[in-house]
Motif scaffolding. Sequence first.
Motif, PDB file in Angstrom:
ATOM      1  N   LEU A  73       0.816  -1.208   0.000  1.00  0.00           N
ATOM      2  CA  LEU A  73       0.000   0.000   0.000  1.00  0.00           C
ATOM      3  C   LEU A  73       0.853   1.261   0.000  1.00  0.00           C
ATOM      4  CD1 LEU A  73      -2.716   1.452   0.236  1.00  0.00           C
ATOM      5  CD2 LEU A  73      -2.621   1.085   2.711  1.00  0.00           C
ATOM      6  N   TYR A  74       1.942   1.277   0.776  1.00  0.00           N
ATOM      7  CA  TYR A  74       2.740   2.511   0.848  1.00  0.00           C
ATOM      8  C   TYR A  74       3.358   2.850  -0.502  1.00  0.00           C
ATOM      9  CZ  TYR A  74       7.328   0.183   0.831  1.00  0.00           C
ATOM     10  OH  TYR A  74       8.451  -0.519   0.472  1.00  0.00           O
ATOM     11  N   ARG A  75       3.651   1.832  -1.321  1.00  0.00           N
ATOM     12  CA  ARG A  75       4.217   2.081  -2.652  1.00  0.00           C
ATOM     13  C   ARG A  75       3.178   2.675  -3.588  1.00  0.00           C
ATOM     14  NH1 ARG A  75       8.838   1.883  -5.259  1.00  0.00           N
ATOM     15  NH2 ARG A  75       8.163   0.299  -6.747  1.00  0.00           N
ATOM     16  N   VAL A  76       1.928   2.236  -3.468  1.00  0.00           N
ATOM     17  CA  VAL A  76       0.849   2.820  -4.257  1.00  0.00           C
ATOM     18  C   VAL A  76       0.566   4.231  -3.765  1.00  0.00           C
ATOM     19  CG1 VAL A  76      -1.569   2.561  -4.955  1.00  0.00           C
ATOM     20  CG2 VAL A  76      -0.148   0.524  -4.623  1.00  0.00           C
ATOM     21  N   HIS A  77       0.513   4.358  -2.457  1.00  0.00           N
ATOM     22  CA  HIS A  77       0.104   5.621  -1.849  1.00  0.00           C
ATOM     23  C   HIS A  77       1.098   6.736  -2.118  1.00  0.00           C
ATOM     24  CE1 HIS A  77      -0.767   8.358   1.651  1.00  0.00           C
ATOM     25  NE2 HIS A  77      -1.980   8.132   1.204  1.00  0.00           N
ATOM     26  N   GLU A  78       2.392   6.424  -2.185  1.00  0.00           N
ATOM     27  CA  GLU A  78       3.368   7.491  -2.396  1.00  0.00           C
ATOM     28  C   GLU A  78       3.178   8.148  -3.763  1.00  0.00           C
ATOM     29  OE1 GLU A  78       7.354   6.085  -2.161  1.00  0.00           O
ATOM     30  OE2 GLU A  78       7.253   4.874  -3.984  1.00  0.00           O
ATOM     31  N   CYS A  79       2.705   7.392  -4.758  1.00  0.00           N
ATOM     32  CA  CYS A  79       2.460   7.970  -6.080  1.00  0.00           C
ATOM     33  C   CYS A  79       1.208   8.843  -6.071  1.00  0.00           C
ATOM     34  CB  CYS A  79       2.315   6.865  -7.123  1.00  0.00           C
ATOM     35  SG  CYS A  79       3.807   5.917  -7.404  1.00  0.00           S
ATOM     36  N   VAL A  80       0.125   8.349  -5.450  1.00  0.00           N
ATOM     37  CA  VAL A  80      -1.098   9.140  -5.355  1.00  0.00           C
ATOM     38  C   VAL A  80      -0.840  10.394  -4.533  1.00  0.00           C
ATOM     39  CG1 VAL A  80      -3.465   9.120  -4.505  1.00  0.00           C
ATOM     40  CG2 VAL A  80      -2.531   7.092  -5.616  1.00  0.00           C
ATOM     41  N   PHE A  81      -0.100  10.236  -3.461  1.00  0.00           N
ATOM     42  CA  PHE A  81       0.286  11.370  -2.632  1.00  0.00           C
ATOM     43  C   PHE A  81       1.079  12.381  -3.454  1.00  0.00           C
ATOM     44  CE2 PHE A  81       2.567  13.663   0.642  1.00  0.00           C
ATOM     45  CZ  PHE A  81       1.687  13.709   1.712  1.00  0.00           C
ATOM     46  N   GLY A  82       1.943  11.874  -4.330  1.00  0.00           N
ATOM     47  CA  GLY A  82       2.727  12.753  -5.188  1.00  0.00           C
ATOM     48  C   GLY A  82       1.862  13.567  -6.121  1.00  0.00           C
ATOM     49  N   VAL A  83       0.814  12.944  -6.690  1.00  0.00           N
ATOM     50  CA  VAL A  83      -0.111  13.683  -7.568  1.00  0.00           C
ATOM     51  C   VAL A  83      -0.731  14.843  -6.794  1.00  0.00           C
ATOM     52  CG1 VAL A  83      -2.243  13.563  -8.898  1.00  0.00           C
ATOM     53  CG2 VAL A  83      -0.607  11.672  -9.012  1.00  0.00           C
ATOM     54  N   LEU A  84      -1.206  14.552  -5.598  1.00  0.00           N
ATOM     55  CA  LEU A  84      -1.848  15.594  -4.802  1.00  0.00           C
ATOM     56  C   LEU A  84      -0.841  16.658  -4.379  1.00  0.00           C
ATOM     57  CD1 LEU A  84      -4.610  16.319  -3.787  1.00  0.00           C
ATOM     58  CD2 LEU A  84      -4.145  15.054  -1.697  1.00  0.00           C
ATOM     59  N   GLY A  85       0.397  16.240  -4.119  1.00  0.00           N
ATOM     60  CA  GLY A  85       1.427  17.215  -3.782  1.00  0.00           C
ATOM     61  C   GLY A  85       1.699  18.168  -4.932  1.00  0.00           C
ATOM     62  N   LEU A  86       1.785  17.632  -6.138  1.00  0.00           N
ATOM     63  CA  LEU A  86       2.031  18.484  -7.303  1.00  0.00           C
ATOM     64  C   LEU A  86       0.877  19.453  -7.551  1.00  0.00           C
ATOM     65  CD1 LEU A  86       3.625  15.938  -9.800  1.00  0.00           C
ATOM     66  CD2 LEU A  86       4.781  17.717  -8.503  1.00  0.00           C
ATOM     67  N   GLU A  87      -0.323  19.066  -7.125  1.00  0.00           N
ATOM     68  CA  GLU A  87      -1.473  19.945  -7.315  1.00  0.00           C
ATOM     69  C   GLU A  87      -1.348  21.233  -6.516  1.00  0.00           C
ATOM     70  OE1 GLU A  87      -4.674  19.964  -9.119  1.00  0.00           O
ATOM     71  OE2 GLU A  87      -3.139  18.951 -10.296  1.00  0.00           O
ATOM     72  N   SER A  88      -0.457  21.256  -5.525  1.00  0.00           N
ATOM     73  CA  SER A  88      -0.271  22.492  -4.756  1.00  0.00           C
ATOM     74  C   SER A  88       0.745  23.425  -5.404  1.00  0.00           C
ATOM     75  CB  SER A  88       0.177  22.147  -3.331  1.00  0.00           C
ATOM     76  OG  SER A  88       1.442  21.500  -3.335  1.00  0.00           O
ATOM     77  N   GLU A  89       1.276  23.023  -6.571  1.00  0.00           N
ATOM     78  CA  GLU A  89       2.173  23.923  -7.311  1.00  0.00           C
ATOM     79  C   GLU A  89       1.419  25.204  -7.682  1.00  0.00           C
ATOM     80  OE1 GLU A  89       5.279  23.893  -8.207  1.00  0.00           O
ATOM     81  OE2 GLU A  89       5.969  21.883  -7.725  1.00  0.00           O
ATOM     82  N   PRO A  90       2.083  26.353  -7.660  1.00  0.00           N
ATOM     83  CA  PRO A  90       1.400  27.622  -7.972  1.00  0.00           C
ATOM     84  C   PRO A  90       1.148  27.785  -9.473  1.00  0.00           C
ATOM     85  CG  PRO A  90       3.723  28.009  -7.537  1.00  0.00           C
ATOM     86  CD  PRO A  90       3.482  26.555  -7.255  1.00  0.00           C
ATOM     87  N   VAL A  91       0.182  27.052  -9.990  1.00  0.00           N
ATOM     88  CA  VAL A  91      -0.189  27.125 -11.406  1.00  0.00           C
ATOM     89  C   VAL A  91      -1.625  27.621 -11.495  1.00  0.00           C
ATOM     90  CG1 VAL A  91      -0.482  25.806 -13.537  1.00  0.00           C
ATOM     91  CG2 VAL A  91       1.361  25.227 -11.968  1.00  0.00           C
ATOM     92  N   ASP A  92      -1.899  28.537 -12.423  1.00  0.00           N
ATOM     93  CA  ASP A  92      -3.239  29.082 -12.593  1.00  0.00           C
ATOM     94  C   ASP A  92      -4.229  27.942 -12.836  1.00  0.00           C
ATOM     95  OD1 ASP A  92      -5.550  30.409 -13.254  1.00  0.00           O
ATOM     96  OD2 ASP A  92      -4.605  31.798 -14.667  1.00  0.00           O
ATOM     97  N   PRO A  93      -5.190  27.703 -11.923  1.00  0.00           N
ATOM     98  CA  PRO A  93      -6.119  26.588 -12.089  1.00  0.00           C
ATOM     99  C   PRO A  93      -7.071  26.767 -13.258  1.00  0.00           C
ATOM    100  CG  PRO A  93      -6.793  27.966 -10.250  1.00  0.00           C
ATOM    101  CD  PRO A  93      -5.450  28.481 -10.705  1.00  0.00           C
ATOM    102  N   ARG A  94      -7.155  27.997 -13.788  1.00  0.00           N
ATOM    103  CA  ARG A  94      -8.094  28.218 -14.898  1.00  0.00           C
ATOM    104  C   ARG A  94      -7.529  27.740 -16.227  1.00  0.00           C
ATOM    105  NH1 ARG A  94      -8.791  34.494 -14.044  1.00  0.00           N
ATOM    106  NH2 ARG A  94      -6.530  34.202 -13.947  1.00  0.00           N
ATOM    107  N   LEU A  95      -6.238  27.450 -16.264  1.00  0.00           N
ATOM    108  CA  LEU A  95      -5.647  27.000 -17.516  1.00  0.00           C
ATOM    109  C   LEU A  95      -6.169  25.632 -17.891  1.00  0.00           C
ATOM    110  CD1 LEU A  95      -1.923  28.095 -17.161  1.00  0.00           C
ATOM    111  CD2 LEU A  95      -3.671  29.095 -18.613  1.00  0.00           C
TER     112      LEU A  95
END
Length: 849
Positions: A827-849
Amino acid sequence: MKLEVPQLSLVVMVGTTGSGKSTFARKHFKPTEVLSSDYFRGLVSDDENDQTASAAAFDALHYVAGKRLAAGRLTVIDATNVQPDSRKPLVALARQYHCLPVAIVLQVPPKVAHARNATRPDRSFGEHVVSRQHRDLLRSLKSLRREGFRHVFVLEPEQIEAATIVRTPLWNDRKLESGPFDIIGDVHGCFDELAALLQQLGYELSGPPDFPRAVPPAGRRAIFLGDLVDRGPKIPAVLKLVMWMVANGHALCVPGNHERKLARKLSGRDVRITHGLEQSLRQLEAEDPAFSSQVLEFIESLVSHYVFDDGNLVVAHAGLKEELQGRGSGKVRDFCLFGETTGETDELGLPVRYDWASEYRGKAMVIYGHTPVPKPEWVNRTLCIDTGCVFGGSLTALKYPERELVQVSAARTYYEPIRPVARADERGDLLDVKDVLGKRVLSTRLHSNITIREGNACAALDVMSRFAVAPSWLIYLPPTMSPTETAESGPLLEHPRDAFAYYQRQGVPEVVCEEKHMGSRAVVIVCRDPGVAHRRFGAHDERIGVVLSRTGRPFFSDRSLEESFLARVQAAVTSAGFWDRFQTDWLCLDAELMPWSVKAKELLREQYAATGSAGTASLGAASAALERTLDRGETLADGARATISELLGRFRERESSVARYIDAYRRYCWPVSSSSDLVLAPFHLLATEGKVHTDQTHVWHMDTLAELCRQDPELLLQTPYRRVDLTSAESQVAGVEWWEAITSAGGEGMVVKPLSWIVKGRRGLAQPAIKCRGAEYLRIIYGPEYSAPEHLERLRARGLSVKRSLAMREFALGLEALHRFVEGEPLYRVHECVFGVLGLESEPVDPRL
């Protein structure tokens, strides 16, 4: 003269100054393997001969040596080491990292060493120094083995030049052997069940009852996990069979704690006759006395554990933590025999075992026994296959690399357990915050290394811990999607021709255009029944699946609404025959769920309706005031009338923009009270048991899911699509016209994808999808008046490089998570990738793009 040095060891050079230790080390070892005391003195003091810096130098040397040994690297200590006090910390260091200490002694006469020192200007000390060191060396020769050195080589001058180093693997090192293997759990004298299991595995059994034999299928080999003896009815028969198989190369065996106790008794030691040992002794007494000697010799020849398949498989009786694998020490052997205990005893007087498997994070698959379980369950790449045959359970084998379990039920209960067998649901994958916090670099099969910064990880942890569903359901999160290039001119901000041009530059000959629905991205996981949800996803209630938002949150706050929605999806899957077609009992869909939000009333009131109402009221009032001003007629100067008329025209145009804005958002928001108010538009059949379907084209996904949608057309919406041949101008024109028809009718737009899921273009991995939205939908995104020329020009300057990079990294992480889940990764191997997706979502990118 050949010096056999273990591949993983701490080699300590011992010799006087000038004996040639550094020369010998340079000749036989890599430069990176040799840690010289002179070099470390130079590091800490800029002077290799500064003896006052020796303490600091050796602190640094021991630290680096420890790091190398922890990483499993052979390490050579180049120092005089002629005194026990200097060698003691090195032996302790080797023991700390469960490596074998090796001493190579260069016994060079003092006169020879002094003559060499005289040729070196940096060795300006008297002959008495070398003489004293030589005396210390001679005193040490007899004590080196007592100090703990497992191998001692003493070389005279004529032997030094002729010596060669041969690196030998440890007895547990079988990394070059990759199987296939049949790994068999604790037998405990259950010969009949063992014979039945071997026959089921395809082994050919022969021989009389007093000399049984078993020959494996061509190319296979059995591995026994120990505890062959005690408790069961036919212990000698089991021993004879296994001993014959091992002697003839058909099997390997590791010792169990019961073998160790039996060996101590057979060698004349005083042991307590408990836990089934009495059965072994009684049954062995009925055999030829020579057989007991053979049994003792066999047990004492067994190696604590084995490492196979380039380090990907470890077998040990009680398991083995990562830092102990492939190493040799008393602690390693004890762990292999008994596991890890807390030092406490329970109410039955038995040791309380520490659940090392729940914290295991190693790359190797660890197969073990020792602690009986009702059924084998994977926990963080570990699997216990002791299923308590002697207690009336079953005898289990794991086929490697197939990862297939084969079992034979016990004929009866031969021995009543002192401690009840642990329930299967008492163990499971546990997550540790250390698995995701801090800066992390994740490797995926599509994108080599993806960095998750510490700040991103903290943001993801906040969302996950407060809002997300149970991690066992989080097997995938969808990536963000990049828009097409901005149109260079005209009244439109986005146009399909720019998406087509992008894929043409990537060398893609054909794309699929899918109508984009104005909804929320949803990941739907549905199971055949609650039992599957419990077994595959760790659910502890009667749910049959989940519906996730793209940030891993539950889509529905109303549990009954989610249950009725999933029940209809499940019924459609059953009616479409997907369970049998895909040989699965669960599936994962990527979809759009409409309305835009199940909290549509709140969204309408708080965001879009508020903007529309404010714009209508304020602009209407302003226009009315301007009209009243114009009605004053001749009192206005000509210049003022023209100015007011122009201003009134602008305000009426702004009113029209707000009206179009209201029309745009109203198409997508409606109240939800039951599943009948929902529409699900699936566009990816992401995964089923044993398969991630990214090897299929997007057309296959559309056509396959169309079958599903036909089963419940009120709930499931078939997504319209068109194929566009990018080598044909006519086909591209038809694609543009289709987009224009969708957007003119009030639709959001379309998503353009390459025909294949994964495309390596001329510049590497191509974008998996590009969205192209219509003019009226973009009014919702950028505001009612975005289409004014001055605003359009400003929006054309938007940059897409960061958004596209983000989309690519999230795409790779999402698919990596799916693959890991399907392949049975922890599970931790699966979760680290999903966690990574959510982490990248906090990048300061205009959400309207």
